[in-house]
Structures are given as structure tokens and as C-alpha cells.
Design a protein around this motif. Structure first.
Motif, PDB file in Angstrom:
ATOM      1  N   GLN A   1       0.229  -0.948   0.192  1.00 50.55           N
ATOM      2  CA  GLN A   1      -0.231   0.228   0.084  1.00 50.55           C
ATOM      3  C   GLN A   1       0.684   1.499  -0.354  1.00 50.55           C
ATOM      4  O   GLN A   1       0.217   2.484  -0.996  1.00 50.55           O
ATOM      5  CB  GLN A   1      -0.714  -0.104   1.096  1.00 50.55           C
ATOM      6  N   GLU A   2       1.927   1.148   0.657  1.00 49.28           N
ATOM      7  CA  GLU A   2       2.748   2.596   0.652  1.00 49.28           C
ATOM      8  C   GLU A   2       3.186   3.282  -0.315  1.00 49.28           C
ATOM      9  O   GLU A   2       2.991   3.857  -1.352  1.00 49.28           O
ATOM     10  CB  GLU A   2       4.015   2.242   1.536  1.00 49.28           C
ATOM     11  N   ALA A   3       3.615   1.651  -1.347  1.00 46.76           N
ATOM     12  CA  ALA A   3       4.593   2.299  -2.490  1.00 46.76           C
ATOM     13  C   ALA A   3       3.394   2.458  -3.809  1.00 46.76           C
ATOM     14  O   ALA A   3       3.553   3.053  -4.710  1.00 46.76           O
ATOM     15  CB  ALA A   3       5.591   0.955  -2.883  1.00 46.76           C
ATOM     16  N   LEU A   4       2.209   2.091  -2.754  1.00 43.43           N
ATOM     17  CA  LEU A   4       1.272   2.106  -4.004  1.00 43.43           C
ATOM     18  C   LEU A   4       0.505   3.457  -4.347  1.00 43.43           C
ATOM     19  O   LEU A   4       0.502   3.899  -5.062  1.00 43.43           O
ATOM     20  CB  LEU A   4       0.096   1.585  -4.125  1.00 43.43           C
ATOM     21  N   GLY A   5       1.066   4.487  -3.283  1.00 41.82           N
ATOM     22  CA  GLY A   5       0.563   5.475  -2.820  1.00 41.82           C
ATOM     23  C   GLY A   5       1.392   6.593  -3.083  1.00 41.82           C
ATOM     24  O   GLY A   5       0.880   7.217  -4.465  1.00 41.82           O
ATOM     25  N   TYR A   6       2.721   5.687  -3.684  1.00 41.45           N
ATOM     26  CA  TYR A   6       3.956   6.660  -4.615  1.00 41.45           C
ATOM     27  C   TYR A   6       3.660   6.101  -5.570  1.00 41.45           C
ATOM     28  O   TYR A   6       3.828   8.131  -6.228  1.00 41.45           O
ATOM     29  CB  TYR A   6       4.996   5.992  -3.878  1.00 41.45           C
ATOM     30  N   ALA A   7       3.252   5.169  -6.356  1.00 40.05           N
ATOM     31  CA  ALA A   7       2.712   5.658  -8.034  1.00 40.05           C
ATOM     32  C   ALA A   7       2.040   6.437  -8.147  1.00 40.05           C
ATOM     33  O   ALA A   7       1.585   7.064  -8.672  1.00 40.05           O
ATOM     34  CB  ALA A   7       2.346   4.481  -8.299  1.00 40.05           C
ATOM     35  N   ILE A   8       0.976   6.948  -7.404  1.00 37.87           N
ATOM     36  CA  ILE A   8      -0.147   7.464  -7.589  1.00 37.87           C
ATOM     37  C   ILE A   8       0.630   9.040  -7.543  1.00 37.87           C
ATOM     38  O   ILE A   8       0.381   9.819  -8.272  1.00 37.87           O
ATOM     39  CB  ILE A   8      -1.245   7.433  -5.883  1.00 37.87           C
ATOM     40  N   MET A   9       0.947   9.533  -6.486  1.00 38.63           N
ATOM     41  CA  MET A   9       1.990  10.458  -6.599  1.00 38.63           C
ATOM     42  C   MET A   9       2.609  10.997  -7.333  1.00 38.63           C
ATOM     43  O   MET A   9       3.106  11.771  -7.769  1.00 38.63           O
ATOM     44  CB  MET A   9       2.376  11.066  -4.784  1.00 38.63           C
ATOM     45  N   ALA A  10       3.762  10.339  -7.288  1.00 42.96           N
ATOM     46  CA  ALA A  10       4.831  10.386  -8.944  1.00 42.96           C
ATOM     47  C   ALA A  10       4.007  10.083  -9.931  1.00 42.96           C
ATOM     48  O   ALA A  10       5.268  10.071 -10.916  1.00 42.96           O
ATOM     49  CB  ALA A  10       5.275   9.036  -8.343  1.00 42.96           C
ATOM     50  N   GLU A  11       2.936   9.519 -10.306  1.00 44.60           N
ATOM     51  CA  GLU A  11       2.207   9.256 -11.402  1.00 44.60           C
ATOM     52  C   GLU A  11       2.566   8.267 -11.946  1.00 44.60           C
ATOM     53  O   GLU A  11       4.193   9.040 -13.721  1.00 44.60           O
ATOM     54  CB  GLU A  11       1.986  10.925 -12.720  1.00 44.60           C
ATOM     55  N   ILE A  12       3.052   6.882 -11.853  1.00 40.13           N
ATOM     56  CA  ILE A  12       4.264   6.632 -12.404  1.00 40.13           C
ATOM     57  C   ILE A  12       3.302   5.007 -12.974  1.00 40.13           C
ATOM     58  O   ILE A  12       2.429   4.561 -12.229  1.00 40.13           O
ATOM     59  CB  ILE A  12       4.991   5.574 -11.444  1.00 40.13           C
ATOM     60  N   PRO A  13       3.002   4.898 -14.210  1.00 42.91           N
ATOM     61  CA  PRO A  13       2.162   3.578 -14.909  1.00 42.91           C
ATOM     62  C   PRO A  13       2.286   2.544 -14.479  1.00 42.91           C
ATOM     63  O   PRO A  13       3.802   2.356 -14.532  1.00 42.91           O
ATOM     64  CB  PRO A  13       2.018   3.965 -16.313  1.00 42.91           C
ATOM     65  N   CYS A  14       1.853   2.226 -13.734  1.00 38.98           N
ATOM     66  CA  CYS A  14       2.002   0.493 -13.226  1.00 38.98           C
ATOM     67  C   CYS A  14       0.913  -0.456 -12.981  1.00 38.98           C
ATOM     68  O   CYS A  14      -0.466   0.253 -13.055  1.00 38.98           O
ATOM     69  CB  CYS A  14       3.060   0.367 -12.149  1.00 38.98           C
TER      70      CYS A  14
ATOM     71  N   TRP B 116      -9.410   2.306  -0.665  1.00 41.79           N
ATOM     72  CA  TRP B 116      -7.793   3.195   0.441  1.00 41.79           C
ATOM     73  C   TRP B 116      -7.697   3.049   1.118  1.00 41.79           C
ATOM     74  O   TRP B 116      -6.972   3.083   2.340  1.00 41.79           O
ATOM     75  CB  TRP B 116     -10.162   3.701   0.878  1.00 41.79           C
ATOM     76  N   GLY B 117      -6.969   1.717   0.597  1.00 40.75           N
ATOM     77  CA  GLY B 117      -5.876   1.121   1.347  1.00 40.75           C
ATOM     78  C   GLY B 117      -4.624   2.268   1.495  1.00 40.75           C
ATOM     79  O   GLY B 117      -4.358   1.894   2.419  1.00 40.75           O
ATOM     80  N   THR B 118      -3.579   2.506   0.810  1.00 43.69           N
ATOM     81  CA  THR B 118      -3.141   3.672   0.757  1.00 43.69           C
ATOM     82  C   THR B 118      -3.780   4.626   1.375  1.00 43.69           C
ATOM     83  O   THR B 118      -4.637   4.986   0.558  1.00 43.69           O
ATOM     84  CB  THR B 118      -2.334   3.934  -0.625  1.00 43.69           C
ATOM     85  N   HIS B 119      -2.234   5.370   2.241  1.00 45.62           N
ATOM     86  CA  HIS B 119      -2.661   6.439   2.769  1.00 45.62           C
ATOM     87  C   HIS B 119      -3.299   7.877   2.468  1.00 45.62           C
ATOM     88  O   HIS B 119      -3.339   7.939   1.245  1.00 45.62           O
ATOM     89  CB  HIS B 119      -2.154   7.040   4.504  1.00 45.62           C
TER      90      HIS B 119
END
Lengths: 382, 268
Positions: free
Chosen positions: A88-101, A129-132
Motif C-alpha cells: 500500500q505505501e508504494a502504491l501511494g507513491y506510484a499515485i503521487m509520482a504518477e508512475i504507470p503500473c 482506500w488502502g493507501t493513506h
């Protein structure tokens, strides 16, 4: 459709879809009931020059696919509930940094280790809602192998279009059931490739300045543009900032790019809605039983129909309201304690008409289960 | 190229406290890049969370500032996807060896060609002075107000046991050696670890009455010695500096080429 006919598991159908979409990098960690995705890709990816790596845990897997994606590789991982929690934490990172995956979560019974080999659909809200923090997310699902294949390609297309992680929320029954799959010829299904920036070398490149259409052209790591990527709130260069106006702009950009396209992103199937006074709403393997029940009752002249959702998030409430406006009874069929049911209740004009038909005991919900529950809901006894 | 051309001046001033050692590490690293003659486009710096991890943002290369402890996992994805790029991962002691300890040992075990730089200031600086797995027994921290009963890792021995093929240590007093070790590490084909003992006068120094920045840097001169020196024989408490290990073993991202080759010919 022309193509190659195969007899495979849902997990393999997902792999076929990912490879069709152009998957080049997979990082994962073994976990039931998703393991076949990793196993199949360990064999298939190197055959086409792609990369497979088994990481030390699911956190590392999620991080590795983000790193690989930044270099321009289409990347994915696959897991189940406990591993999905770790990501979940890294998922939020991908959302924030806008990395397709793309992240495939083949659901098992939860919470915790739960029921590793049994079916459930209990991660609908965790996927949302898993990531903060406030965020938007795209979550797709399917009920049969052909749809698993197609929706996996769709996941990669959505990920590239909106520069966002996309979650494939499958379940144990769909993942392990063997049935036919036709893999179409190349180019039959359109693919979205990474949008590359047209900014020339030496010209100031703004990796986080969206175009007018909201899309962000990328420059791959190793290319001519060097920029900063961070999980902190950042300016158009990708450099950390806490300037209120920039923070406000970014959070709205991240959520609006998904929310404003809910009508484009949403995929669903409908059966006999025109004259239906009873509408079932279902998704994943549960939708197979729901459809079976609908076809049975139709033969007996009942006005019953089905909406099978393939896009769970963003939730297209307006669509559900519209499709259910003439229904006297709306029944959500799912294998959890009502995660989508509450969402439907909020969407429709007459929430008192919405009921839940579910199973949460690790046993697949059958058409007979649905029939019996509908009789109870309608006050006709079992 | 001038050293100045390697930095992103737009993002200065930096966030580090006066007297912090991280800027000295940055300086040594830039001199290393300069002396190696590699192009900016061939370098990816991946970092995690903490004061030290901010180093990446200031350098004009491809920079990936990630989440706490996971920099090596992100870096593994970058390196596997683009083995031709130089991947450098600057980390703090807490980032690398507490929350990131698992990724650290597994990256070492794979011998993937990533250069890990551990800036060991024995404290969590960004959150205000809590003890780290490198603080050591008997130190003081905001979360060890009476005494720290946690023992410290030996980063070099841990790295060697885990499978790293280049392991070295230096300090912020020995900036020339630091630059040389960085250079050796970057040229090394395999997982390399360079530990840099660095000073955090703001938190570790103040809590442990270790003096100001200058006094802390001087202490590195006095309590360290070159590996295998006579001084070490006479005073076993001295911390050794230099290269502990440098050996050639197959590198992971290149080894994967063998997997591809076998897969394409269906050899098992």
C-alpha cells in the motif's frame, strides 16, 4: 475473433493479456492464489527478452515495478490480500509520482492470512482506500477468462493514459478456473503506448506540468531529460514543495484526472435491463452465478436483469442510478459483507430497495444461493 | 565540467543543518562523477527517506526520491530494466539498515550492480534525534533518554556476510579517500557498499556530548585507522577504514542475460 485458442486458468489469461499489452517487467513474491501469474511470467517473459524477478517481499516487488516503469518498461506485479496490504505505501507513491503500473490482486478470504485457498471479494474497499491520504484509483475486474484477458490489456492502457497505477481485482475462482481463451491476433486490440515528451534536449523540461488535456508526457530515466521524482508534494520540476497553492493544485490534479474520466474508464456489461423490475448488480466470479440465475428466471418469464461491473473504481454512481431507475428491487451479489452494496445504496434514488445477497464463508456463491436469498428478500420463504 | 555544473542550483539552499556531514559526502560524490568522466544521462540516483536521502534531489542526474527504506528495491527495478545505467543509492543508517535492512541484505545477496552509500551518523536526524540501529550501546537519544541498550550493526561485516562484493568504509574527515572509494565502488561490477561515518552535531553530537561539528570530524581522525595498520594492533578499539573486500563474482543483471538466452533456446 481470429486468434489462438487456449485452455487456461484465469491467472494464465491475465498473463496472456499482460504480454499482449506489452509487459516487459514483472517483480513479485509467491502468494496463493496468485502464484501462477508469477510462475507463468518467469517462463514467458525471458523468452521475449523481458525481465522477471522474484523479490524478497511484496513491498520490494511494488517498488521494483515503479523503478522499472520509470525507465520506460511496462511493468506489473501480482499478489493476494496479505501482499496487497504490504504494497500500500508504494502504491501511494506510484499515485503521487504518477508512475504507470499494474497490480493484480487475486483475492482470498481475509482479514489477515484468512483463507488462502478460498474465494472472497473482501478487498474492494482496500483497493479503493488502502493507501493513506486522499487519492483516486482505478480498479478493474472480470468474471471469465476472455474478460480477464481483455481487462488486463485495458489496465495497461488506462495506466499509460492517466499515468496511474491500476489494480486488477480478481478472485480465487476466476483465477483458478480453467476455460477457453482466444488470444486475438496482434493489433486487433488497440494498445496505449507511453506518451513521450516532445521537448528537445537542452530545453527546460517540466515532467509534472500537465498538457491541456491533463496528460503528462514522460521522459524515460536514462534519456536526455534529467528530473526529480518524489513522493513528496512537488512542483512542475518534480522538486519537493509545501507551497499551499501547488499542493492544492496537485491533489486536485491527481484526483480529477480519474474522476473527470469516470464515464470513459467505466466498463460494464448489462443483461435484460430494459424491462427488469429486479436488477442484480455483481462483479467477478459472483457475476457468473448472478447471470446463471437471471437466465434461469428469464426462462420462467421473470423480469430480472443484471449489471456486471468491470470497473469498480472510480465508481460510476450516476450510471447505476440511471440503470436502476425503474427497478423495484436491486440486489447486489458479492462475496463480502456488503462493500459494493453500500456504494450502490448511496447511488440510487430509492436506497430502501437495495439488498445484499452474499456469502462470506469461503464457499463460492451459487445460483441456488442467489435464488434462495432472493426468495427471502421478496418474502416468499425458502 | 565544473563541480557546480553537477548540481541543481535552482533547488538550493539545501535542507541540511550547519556542520552536517551530508554536504561533504555530496561534494566527494560530485568529484567522483567528474573524475570518472561519465555522462549525467547515464547516472540514476535512487534514495529513500531521511536527511541523507535528500542528496539525490540536488544532483543533476536522473533522481528518484522514494519511500523510507525501499530505495534499493526501486533501484533494483531500474537496474534490471536498464543494466547499462549507473545506479547509485545514497542512504542513511536508519533508512538502509532498520526499515530497509531486508532489501539491503537481499541486494547484497544478488550481487546486483548498485552502489550503496551508507551515510552513518548514528541517529535519525530528520525526525529529531531518535536512536538508530547504528547508534550503539550506551548512547543517548530522544527515544533512549536513560541509556540505549540496542547493539549496533557492523555494516561492513553485515554486507560481506550477505554477499556484497565490494565493501569499504571511510569518514567525513577523509574526504580524499571517500572520493577514491566512491570511484572504486562505481567501477566495481557488483553490489558495493561504502559506509561513510558522518557527523550529526545537531542531534547525535548534542545528545552525546560529542562536541561541535569540527570536534566530531576530528574524532574520526583520532578513532579510525587504515585497515591492517600497526595502530590497530596496538589499539583494537580503532575503527578501520579502507577496502575490506573487493572480489569478482557474476553480476545479477548480467546473469539474467543467461536466463534470457536459455529461455529463447528452451534450455533448462
Amino acid at each position: 475473433m481470429t486468434g489462438t485458442l487456449k485452455f487456461v486458468q484465469g491467472n494464465e489469461a491475465c498473463v496472456e493479456g499482460a504480454l499482449y499489452a506489452g509487459l516487459q517487467f514483472f517483480a513479485g513474491y509467491p502468494i496463493t492464489p496468485s502464484t501462477e501469474i508469477a510462475e507463468t511470467l518467469a517462463s514467458k517473459l525471458p523468452q521475449i527478452g523481458g525481465k522477471f524477478i522474484q523479490m524478497e517481499d511484496e513491498i520490494a516487488s511494488m517498488c521494483a515495478i515503479i523503478g522499472a516503469s520509470l525507465t520506460g518498461s511496462k511493468s506489473m506485479t501480482a499478489t493476494s490480500g496479505p501482499g496487497f496490504s504490504l504494497m500500500q505505501e508504494a502504491l501511494g507513491y506510484a499515485i503521487m509520482a504518477e508512475i504507470p503500473c499494474v497490480i493484480a490482486n487475486v483475492q482470498r478470504g481475509g482479514p489477515s492470512t484468512g483463507l488462502p485457498t478460498k474465494v472472497a471479494q473482501g478487498d474492494v474497499m482496500q483497493a479503493r482506500w488502502g493507501t493513506h491520504g486522499d487519492h483516486a484509483i482505478v480498479v478493474l475486474t472480470a468474471s471469465n477468462n476472455q474478460d480477464v484477458f481483455n481487462i488486463t490489456i485495458e489496465a495497461f492502457n488506462v495506466a499509460e493514459t492517466y499515468r496511474t497505477p491500476v489494480i486488477l481485482l480478481f478472485d480465487e475462482v476466476v483465477a483458478h478456473m480453467r476455460e477457453r481463451l482466444t488470444v486475438p491476433e496482434k493489433n486487433e486490440i488497440p494498445l496505449v503506448e507511453r506518451l513521450q515528451t516532445s521537448v528537445k534536449e537542452g530545453v527546460d523540461y517540466h515532467p509534472y506540468l500537465p498538457r491541456e488535456d491533463g496528460r503528462l508526457p514522460m521522459s524515460d530515466f536514462g534519456g536526455v531529460h534529467r528530473y526529480n521524482v518524489t513522493g513528496l508534494y512537488h512542483d512542475m520540476w518534480g522538486f519537493p514543495t509545501a507551497t499551499p497553492a501547488i499542493v492544492d493544485g496537485l491533489i486536485h490534479h491527481l484526483t480529477d484526472k480519474i474522476r473527470n474520466n469516470v464515464h470513459v474508464i467505466t466498463k460494464f456489461k448489462e443483461y435484460y435491463l430494459e424491462d427488469s423490475s429486479t436488477v442484480l448488480i455483481s462483479y467477478g466470479s459472483a457475476a457468473r452465478s448472478a447471470l446463471h440465475h437471471v437466465l434461469n428466471r428469464r426462462k420462467r418469464g421473470e423480469n430480472i436483469g443484471l449489471i456486471e461491473l468491470q470497473t469498480l473504481w472510480p465508481f460510476h454512481g450516476e450510471l447505476i442510478r440511471e440503470k436502476c431507475k425503474n427497478a423495484r428491487l436491486i440486489v447486489v451479489v458479492e462475496m463480502n459483507l456488503g462493500q459494493l452494496y453500500r456504494q450502490v445504496k448511496m447511488a440510487v434514488d430509492r436506497p430502501e430497495r437495495v439488498f445484499l445477497a452474499n456469502r462470506v464463508d469461503g464457499v463460492f456463491i451459487t445460483p441456488t444461493d442467489i435464488k434462495n436469498m432472493l426468495r427471502l428478500i421478496q418474502g416468499r420463504g425458502v | 565540467m565544473a563541480i557546480k555544473d553537477w548540481i541543481r542550483e535552482r533547488f538550493f539552499p539545501h535542507i541540511w543543518c550547519p556542520g552536517c556531514g551530508h554536504g561533504m559526502v555530496l561534494n566527494a560524490l560530485l568529484h567522483t562523477f567528474e573524475s570518472l568522466g561519465i555522462s549525467k544521462n547515464e547516472i540514476v540516483m535512487v534514495s529513500g527517506i531521511g536527511c541523507s536521502s535528500r542528496i539525490s534531489g540536488y544532483v543533476d542526474v536522473h533522481t528518484l526520491h522514494t519511500i523510507h527504506g525501499r530505495a534499493l528495491a526501486f533501484a533494483t527495478g531500474v537496474k534490471m530494466s536498464r543494466p547499462d545505467l549507473n545506479v547509485i543509492v545514497p542512504m542513511g543508517d536508519g533508512d538502509a539498515l532498520a526499515i530497509g535492512g531486508n532489501h539491503f541484505i537481499h541486494s547484497a545477496r544478488r550481487n546486483i550492480n548498485i552502489n550503496a552509500i551508507v551515510m552513518n551518523n548514528r541517529v535519525y536526524g530528520m525526525t529529531g534525534g531518535q536512536y538508530s540501529p547504528l547508534s550503539g550501546y550506551g548512547t543517548l537519544a530522544t527515544t533512549a533518554p536513560f541509556i540505549n541498550i540496542d547493539h549496533a550493526f557492523d555494516i561492513s561485516r553485515l554486507s560481506m556476510a550477505a554477499g556484497a562484493t565490494f565493501v569499504a568504509r571511510t569518514t567525513t574527515y577523509h574526504t580524499k579517500q571517500m572520493s577514491e572509494l566512491f570511484k572504486e565502488a562505481i567501477l566495481h561490477e557488483g553490489f558495493s557498499v561504502v559506509e561513510v561515518l558522518t557527523q550529526c552535531p545537531t542531534y547525535f553530537g548534542r545528545k552525546n556530548k560529542a562536541g561541535n561539528a569540527v570536534e566530531m570530524i576530528k574524532s574520526f581522525k583520532n578513532n579510525t585507522t587504515q585497515i591492517g595498520s600497526k595502530a590497530k594492533e596496538q589499539n583494537p578499539d580503532l575503527i578501520e577504514r579502507g577496502i575490506f573486500l573487493q572480489k569478482d563474482l557474476p553480476e545479477y543483471s548480467r546473469e539474467y542475460d543467461k536466463v534470457i538466452e536459455r529461455a529463447k533456446t528452451k534450455k533448462r
